[in-house]
Design a protein around this motif. Structure first.
Motif, PDB file in Angstrom:
ATOM      1  N   GLN A 168       0.845  -1.190   0.000  1.00  0.00           N
ATOM      2  CA  GLN A 168       0.000   0.000   0.000  1.00  0.00           C
ATOM      3  C   GLN A 168       0.882   1.243   0.000  1.00  0.00           C
ATOM      4  O   GLN A 168       2.068   1.168   0.308  1.00  0.00           O
ATOM      5  N   ARG A 169       0.302   2.366  -0.365  1.00  0.00           N
ATOM      6  CA  ARG A 169       1.065   3.606  -0.373  1.00  0.00           C
ATOM      7  C   ARG A 169       1.283   4.080   1.060  1.00  0.00           C
ATOM      8  O   ARG A 169       0.349   4.116   1.858  1.00  0.00           O
ATOM      9  N   ILE A 170       2.511   4.426   1.373  1.00  0.00           N
ATOM     10  CA  ILE A 170       2.808   4.924   2.700  1.00  0.00           C
ATOM     11  C   ILE A 170       2.193   6.311   2.871  1.00  0.00           C
ATOM     12  O   ILE A 170       2.239   7.130   1.944  1.00  0.00           O
ATOM     13  N   PRO A 171       1.576   6.590   4.009  1.00  0.00           N
ATOM     14  CA  PRO A 171       0.934   7.896   4.204  1.00  0.00           C
ATOM     15  C   PRO A 171       1.970   8.980   4.469  1.00  0.00           C
ATOM     16  O   PRO A 171       2.077   9.524   5.565  1.00  0.00           O
ATOM     17  N   ALA A 172       2.756   9.296   3.441  1.00  0.00           N
ATOM     18  CA  ALA A 172       3.822  10.273   3.608  1.00  0.00           C
ATOM     19  C   ALA A 172       3.273  11.687   3.655  1.00  0.00           C
ATOM     20  O   ALA A 172       2.174  11.972   3.181  1.00  0.00           O
ATOM     21  N   CYS A 173       4.057  12.552   4.221  1.00  0.00           N
ATOM     22  CA  CYS A 173       3.683  13.959   4.276  1.00  0.00           C
ATOM     23  C   CYS A 173       4.352  14.752   3.160  1.00  0.00           C
ATOM     24  O   CYS A 173       3.708  15.530   2.479  1.00  0.00           O
ATOM     25  N   TRP A 174       5.647  14.536   2.984  1.00  0.00           N
ATOM     26  CA  TRP A 174       6.338  15.242   1.909  1.00  0.00           C
ATOM     27  C   TRP A 174       7.715  14.617   1.665  1.00  0.00           C
ATOM     28  O   TRP A 174       8.213  13.831   2.455  1.00  0.00           O
ATOM     29  N   ALA A 175       8.297  14.997   0.535  1.00  0.00           N
ATOM     30  CA  ALA A 175       9.666  14.614   0.190  1.00  0.00           C
ATOM     31  C   ALA A 175      10.450  15.890  -0.070  1.00  0.00           C
ATOM     32  O   ALA A 175       9.910  16.851  -0.623  1.00  0.00           O
ATOM     33  N   GLU A 176      11.703  15.901   0.348  1.00  0.00           N
ATOM     34  CA  GLU A 176      12.548  17.090   0.190  1.00  0.00           C
ATOM     35  C   GLU A 176      13.777  16.761  -0.651  1.00  0.00           C
ATOM     36  O   GLU A 176      14.294  15.646  -0.610  1.00  0.00           O
ATOM     37  N   PHE A 177      14.226  17.765  -1.398  1.00  0.00           N
ATOM     38  CA  PHE A 177      15.435  17.633  -2.191  1.00  0.00           C
ATOM     39  C   PHE A 177      16.306  18.862  -1.970  1.00  0.00           C
ATOM     40  O   PHE A 177      15.806  19.979  -1.865  1.00  0.00           O
ATOM     41  N   GLY A 178      17.596  18.652  -1.915  1.00  0.00           N
ATOM     42  CA  GLY A 178      18.515  19.739  -1.628  1.00  0.00           C
ATOM     43  C   GLY A 178      18.966  20.502  -2.851  1.00  0.00           C
ATOM     44  O   GLY A 178      19.983  21.188  -2.812  1.00  0.00           O
ATOM     45  N   PHE A 179      18.224  20.381  -3.955  1.00  0.00           N
ATOM     46  CA  PHE A 179      18.588  21.066  -5.187  1.00  0.00           C
ATOM     47  C   PHE A 179      17.368  21.797  -5.750  1.00  0.00           C
ATOM     48  O   PHE A 179      16.239  21.540  -5.316  1.00  0.00           O
ATOM     49  N   PRO A 180      17.557  22.711  -6.713  1.00  0.00           N
ATOM     50  CA  PRO A 180      16.420  23.461  -7.274  1.00  0.00           C
ATOM     51  C   PRO A 180      15.450  22.552  -8.013  1.00  0.00           C
ATOM     52  O   PRO A 180      15.778  21.422  -8.381  1.00  0.00           O
ATOM     53  N   TYR A 184      12.247  18.081 -15.003  1.00  0.00           N
ATOM     54  CA  TYR A 184      11.352  16.934 -15.050  1.00  0.00           C
ATOM     55  C   TYR A 184      10.483  16.837 -13.796  1.00  0.00           C
ATOM     56  O   TYR A 184      10.069  15.751 -13.393  1.00  0.00           O
ATOM     57  N   VAL A 185      10.160  17.981 -13.206  1.00  0.00           N
ATOM     58  CA  VAL A 185       9.403  17.992 -11.956  1.00  0.00           C
ATOM     59  C   VAL A 185       8.035  17.339 -12.108  1.00  0.00           C
ATOM     60  O   VAL A 185       7.529  16.715 -11.163  1.00  0.00           O
ATOM     61  N   ASP A 186       7.405  17.443 -13.288  1.00  0.00           N
ATOM     62  CA  ASP A 186       6.096  16.812 -13.494  1.00  0.00           C
ATOM     63  C   ASP A 186       6.200  15.294 -13.388  1.00  0.00           C
ATOM     64  O   ASP A 186       5.326  14.643 -12.795  1.00  0.00           O
ATOM     65  N   PRO A 193       3.799  10.927  -5.472  1.00  0.00           N
ATOM     66  CA  PRO A 193       2.553  11.696  -5.323  1.00  0.00           C
ATOM     67  C   PRO A 193       2.376  12.297  -3.929  1.00  0.00           C
ATOM     68  O   PRO A 193       1.385  12.061  -3.239  1.00  0.00           O
ATOM     69  N   TYR A 194       3.372  13.051  -3.512  1.00  0.00           N
ATOM     70  CA  TYR A 194       3.359  13.725  -2.226  1.00  0.00           C
ATOM     71  C   TYR A 194       3.744  15.185  -2.444  1.00  0.00           C
ATOM     72  O   TYR A 194       4.090  15.600  -3.551  1.00  0.00           O
ATOM     73  N   GLU A 195       3.712  15.964  -1.398  1.00  0.00           N
ATOM     74  CA  GLU A 195       4.220  17.325  -1.512  1.00  0.00           C
ATOM     75  C   GLU A 195       5.732  17.259  -1.722  1.00  0.00           C
ATOM     76  O   GLU A 195       6.444  16.571  -0.997  1.00  0.00           O
ATOM     77  N   LEU A 196       6.223  17.968  -2.726  1.00  0.00           N
ATOM     78  CA  LEU A 196       7.648  17.986  -3.028  1.00  0.00           C
ATOM     79  C   LEU A 196       8.227  19.353  -2.680  1.00  0.00           C
ATOM     80  O   LEU A 196       7.660  20.383  -3.059  1.00  0.00           O
ATOM     81  N   ARG A 197       9.341  19.354  -1.978  1.00  0.00           N
ATOM     82  CA  ARG A 197      10.001  20.596  -1.604  1.00  0.00           C
ATOM     83  C   ARG A 197      11.431  20.583  -2.141  1.00  0.00           C
ATOM     84  O   ARG A 197      12.138  19.579  -2.002  1.00  0.00           O
ATOM     85  N   PHE A 198      11.839  21.688  -2.750  1.00  0.00           N
ATOM     86  CA  PHE A 198      13.172  21.782  -3.334  1.00  0.00           C
ATOM     87  C   PHE A 198      13.985  22.882  -2.647  1.00  0.00           C
ATOM     88  O   PHE A 198      13.442  23.715  -1.921  1.00  0.00           O
ATOM     89  N   ASP A 199      15.305  22.842  -2.899  1.00  0.00           N
ATOM     90  CA  ASP A 199      16.217  23.806  -2.269  1.00  0.00           C
ATOM     91  C   ASP A 199      16.105  23.766  -0.745  1.00  0.00           C
ATOM     92  O   ASP A 199      16.224  24.790  -0.069  1.00  0.00           O
ATOM     93  N   SER A 200      15.859  22.593  -0.195  1.00  0.00           N
ATOM     94  CA  SER A 200      15.642  22.473   1.249  1.00  0.00           C
ATOM     95  C   SER A 200      16.940  22.270   2.031  1.00  0.00           C
ATOM     96  O   SER A 200      16.937  22.296   3.253  1.00  0.00           O
ATOM     97  N   GLY A 201      18.030  22.017   1.337  1.00  0.00           N
ATOM     98  CA  GLY A 201      19.294  21.781   2.021  1.00  0.00           C
ATOM     99  C   GLY A 201      19.522  20.343   2.426  1.00  0.00           C
ATOM    100  O   GLY A 201      20.546  20.003   3.011  1.00  0.00           O
ATOM    101  N   ARG A 202      18.563  19.473   2.121  1.00  0.00           N
ATOM    102  CA  ARG A 202      18.721  18.054   2.429  1.00  0.00           C
ATOM    103  C   ARG A 202      17.838  17.238   1.500  1.00  0.00           C
ATOM    104  O   ARG A 202      16.948  17.779   0.817  1.00  0.00           O
ATOM    105  N   ASN A 203      18.065  15.926   1.475  1.00  0.00           N
ATOM    106  CA  ASN A 203      17.222  14.987   0.739  1.00  0.00           C
ATOM    107  C   ASN A 203      16.538  14.101   1.770  1.00  0.00           C
ATOM    108  O   ASN A 203      17.214  13.389   2.511  1.00  0.00           O
ATOM    109  N   ALA A 204      15.212  14.171   1.827  1.00  0.00           N
ATOM    110  CA  ALA A 204      14.522  13.491   2.928  1.00  0.00           C
ATOM    111  C   ALA A 204      13.119  13.056   2.524  1.00  0.00           C
ATOM    112  O   ALA A 204      12.537  13.576   1.573  1.00  0.00           O
ATOM    113  N   PHE A 205      12.608  12.099   3.283  1.00  0.00           N
ATOM    114  CA  PHE A 205      11.254  11.584   3.125  1.00  0.00           C
ATOM    115  C   PHE A 205      10.632  11.618   4.514  1.00  0.00           C
ATOM    116  O   PHE A 205      11.175  11.050   5.464  1.00  0.00           O
TER     117      PHE A 205
END
Length: 333
Positions: A168-180, A184-186, A193-205
């Protein structure tokens, strides 16, 4: 002779997939190593290469493959696309085979973190729990020239492996990436299929802590025991030291935050007793590793004030600091 320290089957799978997507050609794989090229052909022909689950290849082969991806302007999204296809059976090494037979997501996560050397010892995962959320942060250890596409591959494959193990899909809140935000963001949004955050300074789930209790659909305690016995008989560089290495890494990254066994155990997603036991198995202890790191930092910053050193080294007060200096046979000054 170059050290063989990464899971062989993962390198062969990566080379096969890059060749299948026309990112690299056979000549490029053969230029890395003829043995690797021969194994790729075997995999393409559907032949059994399961013995590679227990073999190791040089990490430089894997890094070279990812650098070839990074140099190909037509392959900017290949890390994301391949990460979403990671659940193919032939991609399974011993680590994933072991993890899929855990009881629930929490045990799977603990098992994975404690055995990362079975896959790639250059992967650094950090787990923190705050406000009922689990934050799983990823990076490659410093000095390893992995490009961004390899990081994307790890984050996307983590999400898809988790969904595969849970059914099943994990009930994630968001994913973060440390780059702009990439071009291919689409596609990335479609695969994650979660909220995606960029330029966050880390790579995280990040996901709710309650998800840790979700059961794995293929869990089998008997098979897990067999795999653990099989792994215990393996002999390769780094085996059995992953927890010690992760503790050292965390202490080096932020000694002030990880100078207690409780904070370390929480970050490593294991109990205090488990952490004590694993360090004892590695013939070391938390107090010893902490003391070594404090002494290393002191040697570099000894000319700072006492209050600054107490903060840097994680001492509660000056008295504890002076006791440590006496133990290290450091003269006053």
């Amino acid at each position: 002779m170059e050290e063989r320290n990464v899971c062989a089957i993962e390198v062969v799978y990566l080379a096969r997939e890059l060749k299948r997507h026309s990112v690299v050609d056979f000549a490029q794989v053969e230029a890395i190593d003829r043995q690797l090229a021969a194994r790729v052909i075997e995999l393409e022909e559907g032949r059994d290469i399961s013995e590679l689950m227990e073999e190791r290849y040089p990490e430089s082969w894997m890094i070279t493959l990812w650098q070839l991806v990074d140099a190909n302007p037509l392959a900017v999204d290949i890390g994301a696309r391949m990460g979403a296809a990671i659940v193919l059976p032939e991609a399974q090494g011993l680590l994933i085979s072991l993890v899929q037979h855990c009881e629930n997501l929490e045990e799977a996560l603990e098992t994975y973190l404690a055995n990362t050397d079975l896959g790639n010892p250059s992967e650094s995962w950090q787990v923190t729990r705050t406000n009922n959320y689990v934050q799983l942060t990823f990076r490659f250890v410093s000095g390893k020239p992995y490009p961004r596409c390899a990081v994307v591959y790890k984050i996307v494959s983590l999400c898809h492996w988790t969904e595969h193990l849970l059914g099943q899909r994990i009930p994630a809140c968001w994913a973060e990436f440390g780059f702009p935000k990439p071009r291919y963001v689409d596609l990335l949004q479609l695969l994650l299929p979660y909220e995606l955050r960029f330029d966050s300074g880390r790579n995280a789930f990040v996901f709710p802590e309650e998800a840790l209790s979700l059961p794995l659909r293929q869990r089998n305690r008997h098979l897990k025991g067999i795999l653990e016995q099989r792994i215990s008989k393996l002999d390769f560089v780094g085996k059995g030291q992953s927890v010690e290495k992760r503790v050292r890494q965390l202490l080096r990254e932020n000694l002030a935050a990880y100078n207690s066994i409780d904070s370390l155990a929480q970050t490593l997603c294991m109990s205090r007793a488990t952490l004590y036991r694993k360090l004892k198995e590695a013939k070391t202890s938390f107090s010893r590793l902490l003391d070594e790191e404090r002494r290393r930092l002191f040697a570099r910053h000894r000319h700072q004030s006492v209050s600054q050193l107490c903060d840097l080294l994680g001492f509660r007060d000056a008295s504890a600091y002076y006791k440590a200096r006496k133990r290290w046979n450091v003269k006053p000054g």
